[in-house]
Design an enzyme around this catalytic site. Structure first.
Site, short mmCIF file in Angstrom:
data_model
loop_
_atom_site.label_atom_id
_atom_site.label_comp_id
_atom_site.label_asym_id
_atom_site.label_seq_id
_atom_site.Cartn_x
_atom_site.Cartn_y
_atom_site.Cartn_z
N ASP A 151 -5.67 9.09 10.30
CA ASP A 151 -4.34 8.58 10.64
C ASP A 151 -3.85 9.12 11.97
O ASP A 151 -4.14 10.25 12.36
CB ASP A 151 -3.34 8.94 9.54
CG ASP A 151 -3.63 8.20 8.25
OD1 ASP A 151 -3.66 6.96 8.31
OD2 ASP A 151 -3.84 8.84 7.22
N GLU A 156 0.86 -1.18 0.00
CA GLU A 156 0.00 0.00 0.00
C GLU A 156 0.89 1.23 0.00
O GLU A 156 1.77 1.37 0.85
CB GLU A 156 -0.91 0.03 1.23
CG GLU A 156 -2.00 -1.01 1.23
CD GLU A 156 -2.87 -0.92 2.47
OE1 GLU A 156 -2.65 0.00 3.30
OE2 GLU A 156 -3.75 -1.77 2.64
#
Length: 266
Positions: free
Chosen positions: A56, A45
């Site tokens: 995040d 990824e």
């Protein structure tokens, strides 16, 4: 079969690894991606840096800032992806990020760039399936997998909407929160994966909060894949342009744990 389906058809769980494109610099990312492959990662990824990465945790937020501070643009991420594809023709590559960079120039443009760069799949963190009239169809029309996210709050009523149009694999976010901060209880992961697998026809990979080989092995006993990101991003933060060696070392330990997890219970 596609590169993604091949990655999950090896008779063992897959290791999915994440790093941010352009961190610490666009040029340094190439060696870090190579280290992931050499360490045994099955799927890569590649994060698209964004100014407001709301899903995040601190590690990946800082990675986004380092990447943007180094001048990384969307075009650089596609260059990194295309170069990766030339070096690693069989390894699946997934772009992960937020909607803004994906739709600014139009979903059709983004999907076409994915095809040109050899990208296999896309994870868009902040477009739920109910609000995706354009990006998903554009990607599917171009033959690029749209990888959806499921969370602990994805109940039986909503799961069909998440699965509809999903391909490649389903990413189960094991904690309701931001990346890298904590790990869910093993029992809750096992229950969730079993429930999702009753409806899913694609592999289920589990991530968020997975940092050690021991944690990865425990999840690999029940999931089709294990996603590790923040622990690798931390190594990039610590070692900068010299991160390839430490990244390869951790990836190898994670891969060994994930790939052998089912053997321990066979």
């Amino acid at each position: 079969m596609t590169r993604l389906s091949n990655a999950f058809a090896k008779g063992r769980p897959a290791l999915v690894t994440f790093v941010t494109g352009g961190d610490p610099t666009p040029g340094a990312t190439d060696a870090i991606l190579d280290a992931l492959v050499e360490g045994g990662a099955d799927v890569i990824e590649l994060g698209m840096p964004f100014t407001d990465p709301m899903a995040d945790g601190p590690a990946i937020q800082l990675a986004n800032l380092r990447s943007l501070g180094a001048g990384t643009k969307t075009a650089d991420v596609f260059r990194i992806a295309a170069d990766f594809r030339a070096r690693h023709p069989e390894v699946p590559l997934v772009l992960m990020g937020y909607a803004n960079p994906m739709v600014t120039r139009g979903p059709d443009w983004f999907a076409a760039e994915c095809v040109k760069a050899g990208v296999d799949g896309v994870i868009c963190v902040d477009i739920p399936p109910e609000e995706d009239p354009e990006l998903g169809p554009a990607l599917r029309g171009a033959g690029v997998s749209l990888i959806r996210l499921a969370t602990p709050t994805t109940d039986a009523a909503r799961l069909p909407a998440v699965l509809e149009g999903s391909s490649g694999f389903l990413y189960y976010v094991s904690v309701a929160g931001i990346t890298g901060m904590q790990q869910a209880a093993q029992a809750s992961i096992e229950e969730a994966v079993a429930r999702i697998k009753q409806s899913a026809t694609i592999p289920v990979a589990v991530g968020f909060g997975v940092r050690t080989p021991e944690q990865a092995a425990a999840i690999a006993k029940v999931a089709d894949g294990v996603v590790v990101g923040s622990a690798l991003v931390d190594l990039v933060a610590r070692h900068g342009a010299d991160a390839a060696g430490p990244v390869k070392e951790l990836t190898a330990a994670l891969a060994a744990a994930v790939h052998s997890a089912r053997k321990e219970i066979a």
